[in-house]
Design a protein around this motif. Structure first.
Motif, PDB file in Angstrom:
ATOM      1  N   MET A   1       1.027  -1.037   0.273  1.00 10.06           N
ATOM      2  CA  MET A   1      -0.001   0.261   0.321  1.00 10.06           C
ATOM      3  C   MET A   1       1.026   0.604  -0.171  1.00 10.06           C
ATOM      4  SD  MET A   1      -3.557   0.979   0.206  1.00 10.06           S
ATOM      5  CE  MET A   1      -3.984  -0.198   0.423  1.00 10.06           C
ATOM      6  N   VAL A   2       0.543   2.053  -0.665  1.00  7.10           N
ATOM      7  CA  VAL A   2       1.704   3.310  -0.497  1.00  7.10           C
ATOM      8  C   VAL A   2       0.687   4.556  -0.076  1.00  7.10           C
ATOM      9  CG1 VAL A   2       1.790   6.002  -2.315  1.00  7.10           C
ATOM     10  CG2 VAL A   2       1.990   3.046  -3.219  1.00  7.10           C
ATOM     11  N   PHE A   3       1.739   5.253   0.856  1.00  6.04           N
ATOM     12  CA  PHE A   3       1.695   5.594   1.854  1.00  6.04           C
ATOM     13  C   PHE A   3       1.369   7.269   0.877  1.00  6.04           C
ATOM     14  CE2 PHE A   3       2.901   9.915   3.801  1.00  6.04           C
ATOM     15  CZ  PHE A   3       3.198   9.423   5.315  1.00  6.04           C
ATOM     16  N   ILE A   4      -0.295   7.716   1.338  1.00  5.32           N
ATOM     17  CA  ILE A   4      -0.542   8.952   0.530  1.00  5.32           C
ATOM     18  C   ILE A   4      -0.440  10.156   1.548  1.00  5.32           C
ATOM     19  CG2 ILE A   4      -2.643  10.143  -0.846  1.00  5.32           C
ATOM     20  CD1 ILE A   4      -3.521   7.389  -1.167  1.00  5.32           C
ATOM     21  N   ASP A 274     -12.404  15.685 -11.806  1.00  2.00           N
ATOM     22  CA  ASP A 274     -13.160  14.677 -11.276  1.00  2.00           C
ATOM     23  C   ASP A 274     -12.335  13.755 -10.837  1.00  2.00           C
ATOM     24  OD1 ASP A 274     -13.876  11.695 -11.456  1.00  2.00           O
ATOM     25  OD2 ASP A 274     -14.330  11.655 -13.634  1.00  2.00           O
ATOM     26  N   PRO A 275     -12.878  13.334  -9.130  1.00  3.77           N
ATOM     27  CA  PRO A 275     -11.707  12.674  -7.975  1.00  3.77           C
ATOM     28  C   PRO A 275     -11.507  11.391  -8.521  1.00  3.77           C
ATOM     29  CG  PRO A 275     -13.609  13.503  -7.680  1.00  3.77           C
ATOM     30  CD  PRO A 275     -14.454  14.026  -8.852  1.00  3.77           C
ATOM     31  N   VAL A 276     -12.397  10.404  -9.045  1.00  2.00           N
ATOM     32  CA  VAL A 276     -11.869   9.046  -9.688  1.00  2.00           C
ATOM     33  C   VAL A 276     -10.767   9.381 -10.788  1.00  2.00           C
ATOM     34  CG1 VAL A 276     -12.598   7.202 -11.060  1.00  2.00           C
ATOM     35  CG2 VAL A 276     -14.401   8.655  -8.862  1.00  2.00           C
ATOM     36  N   SER A 277     -10.856  10.359 -11.772  1.00  2.00           N
ATOM     37  CA  SER A 277     -10.101  10.913 -12.830  1.00  2.00           C
ATOM     38  C   SER A 277      -8.469  10.785 -12.124  1.00  2.00           C
ATOM     39  CB  SER A 277     -10.298  11.313 -13.953  1.00  2.00           C
ATOM     40  OG  SER A 277      -9.594  12.320 -14.846  1.00  2.00           O
ATOM     41  N   LEU A 278      -8.651  11.980 -11.082  1.00  2.00           N
ATOM     42  CA  LEU A 278      -7.238  12.609 -10.974  1.00  2.00           C
ATOM     43  C   LEU A 278      -7.269  11.604  -9.482  1.00  2.00           C
ATOM     44  CD1 LEU A 278      -5.940  15.338  -9.942  1.00  2.00           C
ATOM     45  CD2 LEU A 278      -7.353  15.215  -7.913  1.00  2.00           C
ATOM     46  N   ALA A 279      -7.098  10.445  -9.675  1.00  3.84           N
ATOM     47  CA  ALA A 279      -6.938   9.095  -8.899  1.00  3.84           C
ATOM     48  C   ALA A 279      -6.025   8.814  -9.895  1.00  3.84           C
ATOM     49  CB  ALA A 279      -7.990   9.125  -7.905  1.00  3.84           C
ATOM     50  N   SER A 280      -6.416   8.273 -10.937  1.00  2.00           N
ATOM     51  CA  SER A 280      -6.243   7.269 -11.897  1.00  2.00           C
ATOM     52  C   SER A 280      -4.932   8.334 -12.425  1.00  2.00           C
ATOM     53  CB  SER A 280      -7.102   7.109 -12.378  1.00  2.00           C
ATOM     54  OG  SER A 280      -7.926   6.534 -12.845  1.00  2.00           O
ATOM     55  N   ARG A 281      -4.834   8.820 -12.423  1.00  4.68           N
ATOM     56  CA  ARG A 281      -3.780   9.540 -13.250  1.00  4.68           C
ATOM     57  C   ARG A 281      -2.538   9.675 -12.390  1.00  4.68           C
ATOM     58  NH1 ARG A 281      -5.489  15.656 -15.124  1.00  4.68           N
ATOM     59  NH2 ARG A 281      -3.491  15.605 -15.874  1.00  4.68           N
ATOM     60  N   ILE A 282      -2.880   9.806 -10.245  1.00  5.28           N
ATOM     61  CA  ILE A 282      -1.543   9.771  -9.198  1.00  5.28           C
ATOM     62  C   ILE A 282      -1.068   8.668  -9.324  1.00  5.28           C
ATOM     63  CG2 ILE A 282      -1.612  10.595  -6.661  1.00  5.28           C
ATOM     64  CD1 ILE A 282      -3.646  12.091  -7.116  1.00  5.28           C
ATOM     65  N   ALA A 283      -2.368   7.562  -9.511  1.00  3.55           N
ATOM     66  CA  ALA A 283      -1.715   5.783  -9.095  1.00  3.55           C
ATOM     67  C   ALA A 283      -0.934   5.993 -10.728  1.00  3.55           C
ATOM     68  CB  ALA A 283      -2.972   5.485  -9.745  1.00  3.55           C
ATOM     69  N   GLU A 284      -1.033   5.619 -11.655  1.00  6.84           N
ATOM     70  CA  GLU A 284       0.345   6.359 -12.587  1.00  6.84           C
ATOM     71  C   GLU A 284       1.363   6.074 -12.578  1.00  6.84           C
ATOM     72  OE1 GLU A 284      -1.496   7.641 -16.418  1.00  6.84           O
ATOM     73  OE2 GLU A 284      -3.528   6.083 -16.621  1.00  6.84           O
ATOM     74  N   LEU A 285       1.461   7.865 -11.441  1.00  7.69           N
ATOM     75  CA  LEU A 285       2.701   7.996 -11.101  1.00  7.69           C
ATOM     76  C   LEU A 285       3.531   7.200 -10.304  1.00  7.69           C
ATOM     77  CD1 LEU A 285       1.887  11.819 -11.766  1.00  7.69           C
ATOM     78  CD2 LEU A 285       3.373  10.963 -13.337  1.00  7.69           C
ATOM     79  N   SER A 316     -10.519   6.061  -3.463  1.00  8.35           N
ATOM     80  CA  SER A 316     -10.395   5.463  -4.851  1.00  8.35           C
ATOM     81  C   SER A 316      -9.111   5.358  -4.923  1.00  8.35           C
ATOM     82  CB  SER A 316     -11.135   6.118  -5.410  1.00  8.35           C
ATOM     83  OG  SER A 316     -10.726   6.952  -7.119  1.00  8.35           O
ATOM     84  N   LEU A 317      -8.156   6.289  -4.780  1.00  7.85           N
ATOM     85  CA  LEU A 317      -6.362   5.969  -4.200  1.00  7.85           C
ATOM     86  C   LEU A 317      -6.245   4.315  -4.204  1.00  7.85           C
ATOM     87  CD1 LEU A 317      -4.549   9.705  -4.197  1.00  7.85           C
ATOM     88  CD2 LEU A 317      -4.298   7.771  -5.629  1.00  7.85           C
ATOM     89  N   LYS A 318      -6.843   4.619  -2.740  1.00  9.37           N
ATOM     90  CA  LYS A 318      -6.334   3.272  -1.660  1.00  9.37           C
ATOM     91  C   LYS A 318      -6.840   1.648  -3.176  1.00  9.37           C
ATOM     92  CE  LYS A 318      -6.445   5.074   2.637  1.00  9.37           C
ATOM     93  NZ  LYS A 318      -4.851   5.582   2.304  1.00  9.37           N
ATOM     94  N   GLU A 319      -8.102   2.908  -3.447  1.00 12.25           N
ATOM     95  CA  GLU A 319      -8.270   0.805  -4.043  1.00 12.25           C
ATOM     96  C   GLU A 319      -7.537   0.566  -5.625  1.00 12.25           C
ATOM     97  OE1 GLU A 319     -11.928   1.841  -5.658  1.00 12.25           O
ATOM     98  OE2 GLU A 319     -13.687   1.315  -4.053  1.00 12.25           O
ATOM     99  N   GLN A 320      -6.487   1.675  -6.201  1.00  8.57           N
ATOM    100  CA  GLN A 320      -5.698   1.508  -7.178  1.00  8.57           C
ATOM    101  C   GLN A 320      -4.379   1.539  -7.007  1.00  8.57           C
ATOM    102  OE1 GLN A 320      -6.552   4.201 -10.921  1.00  8.57           O
ATOM    103  NE2 GLN A 320      -8.550   4.983  -9.348  1.00  8.57           N
ATOM    104  N   LEU A 321      -3.733   1.695  -6.003  1.00  6.10           N
ATOM    105  CA  LEU A 321      -2.141   1.204  -5.401  1.00  6.10           C
ATOM    106  C   LEU A 321      -2.023   0.241  -4.677  1.00  6.10           C
ATOM    107  CD1 LEU A 321      -1.658   5.316  -4.383  1.00  6.10           C
ATOM    108  CD2 LEU A 321      -0.931   3.968  -6.245  1.00  6.10           C
TER     109      LEU A 321
END
Length: 321
Positions: A1-4, A274-285, A316-321
């Protein structure tokens, strides 16, 4: 789990309001925080610049999570004073403080009246400063006559274990150099290919500890509003090193971005409604190889962003990371 984590921007927000924001960030579900350390903002429109070392003690007292800071010893800060400050923070709040050490920017350092050294000399001065700080926190008496001068210095109040000292780097070359002395690496978001080179250079050179990414974002309920916030508060993001290292006044940054293409901001700041879109972009990085990601919403009002982070972005980030 990545630290946010949450980034607290002293350049933009008054210290008292920023203290409220970091407490709210803990309540919103962020895992920790970090803060900048400036004497001057990047732009007159940002309009603030609280003293990070005073603020971080209050922030650690008011929260329970870890909080770190960026610091540039050697010119504005004598490394003996930094060693004493860091030792005091870590003694009071064991295991919760860290610092990312950099070679500095003229906008903060020129005030001493000393000349602004070229980058190789600043790196060498940083390495000397870090060595001094570590020896003092180990309990040594230190005398040094080099790029930094120290005479029989000793830090008396010390923590059981010194805090980690990470390195800041925006290039692969600096990241590889830092691998020889740093407890971890901190960098700022840029093109994914460049970030991959930075992380690979650090790890290939034997760098250990966490890799930390700071991401500038601008969120609002519409794309136009999010872009407007970024344009007003973070146009300095259009500039990159070495330009950002060498300008002296906030007005110089405004002059330097005059006439530049505003749409380049979308490369420097993740602008989204869009929070979900933003989370996806952060997760890619984050997937490039980062252990911690600190989010900096570039707006001066943090409350709406923190509400959105609690309800949508962090889950959303915790689901993707």
């Amino acid at each position: 789990m990545v630290f946010i984590g949450f980034h607290a921007s002293h350049e933009q927000i008054a210290p008292s309001a920023l203290l409220d924001a970091v407490a709210a960030a803990e309540g919103a579900g962020f895992d920790g925080a970090m803060c900048s350390d400036h004497l001057a903002p990047w732009s007159p429109r940002q309009g603030e610049s609280g003293f990070a070392l005073s603020w971080i003690g209050a922030a650690l007292a008011r929260t329970r999570f870890s909080i770190g800071m960026v610091n540039a010893p050697g010119q504005r800060y004598h490394p003996v004073m930094i060693a004493q400050a860091f030792a005091t923070l870590e003694e009071m709040f064991p295991g919760r403080f860290w610092a990312a050490m950099g070679s500095g920017e003229a906008v903060n350092e020129h005030v001493t009246g000393d000349g602004w050294p070229p980058k190789p000399e600043r790196n060498a001065r940083l390495r000397e400063s870090v060595d001094v700080i570590r020896r003092l926190m180990d309990g040594d008496e230190v005398t040094r006559d080099g790029l930094v001068r120290v005479h029989r210095a000793r830090v008396w109040s010390r923590p059981a274990q010194p805090p980690p000292l990470f390195a800041t780097a925006v290039s692969a070359e600096t990241a590889a150099w830092a691998a020889g002395w740093a407890d971890g690496l901190a960098t700022v978001a840029q093109e994914p290919a460049a970030l991959r080179r930075v992380v690979a250079a650090y790890r290939t050179a034997g760098g250990g500890g966490p890799c930390i990414l700071q991401v500038h974002i601008s969120w609002a309920r519409t794309d136009a509003a999010a872009f407007s916030i970024a344009r007003d508060q973070w146009r300095n993001g259009l500039l990159t090193p070495p330009v950002t290292w060498d300008l002296e006044q906030p007005e110089d940054f405004d002059d330097a971005v005059a006439g530049l293409d505003d749409h380049g901001l979308r490369k420097a700041v993740l602008i989204d409604h869009d929070p979900v879109s933003l989370a996806s972009r952060i997760a890619e990085l984050a997937d490039i190889g980062f252990d911690r990601v600190y989010l900096h919403h570039v707006g001066r009002d943090q409350s709406a962003f923190l509400d959105m982070a609690a309800s949508d972005l962090i889950p959303s980030l915790k689901e993707q990371l």
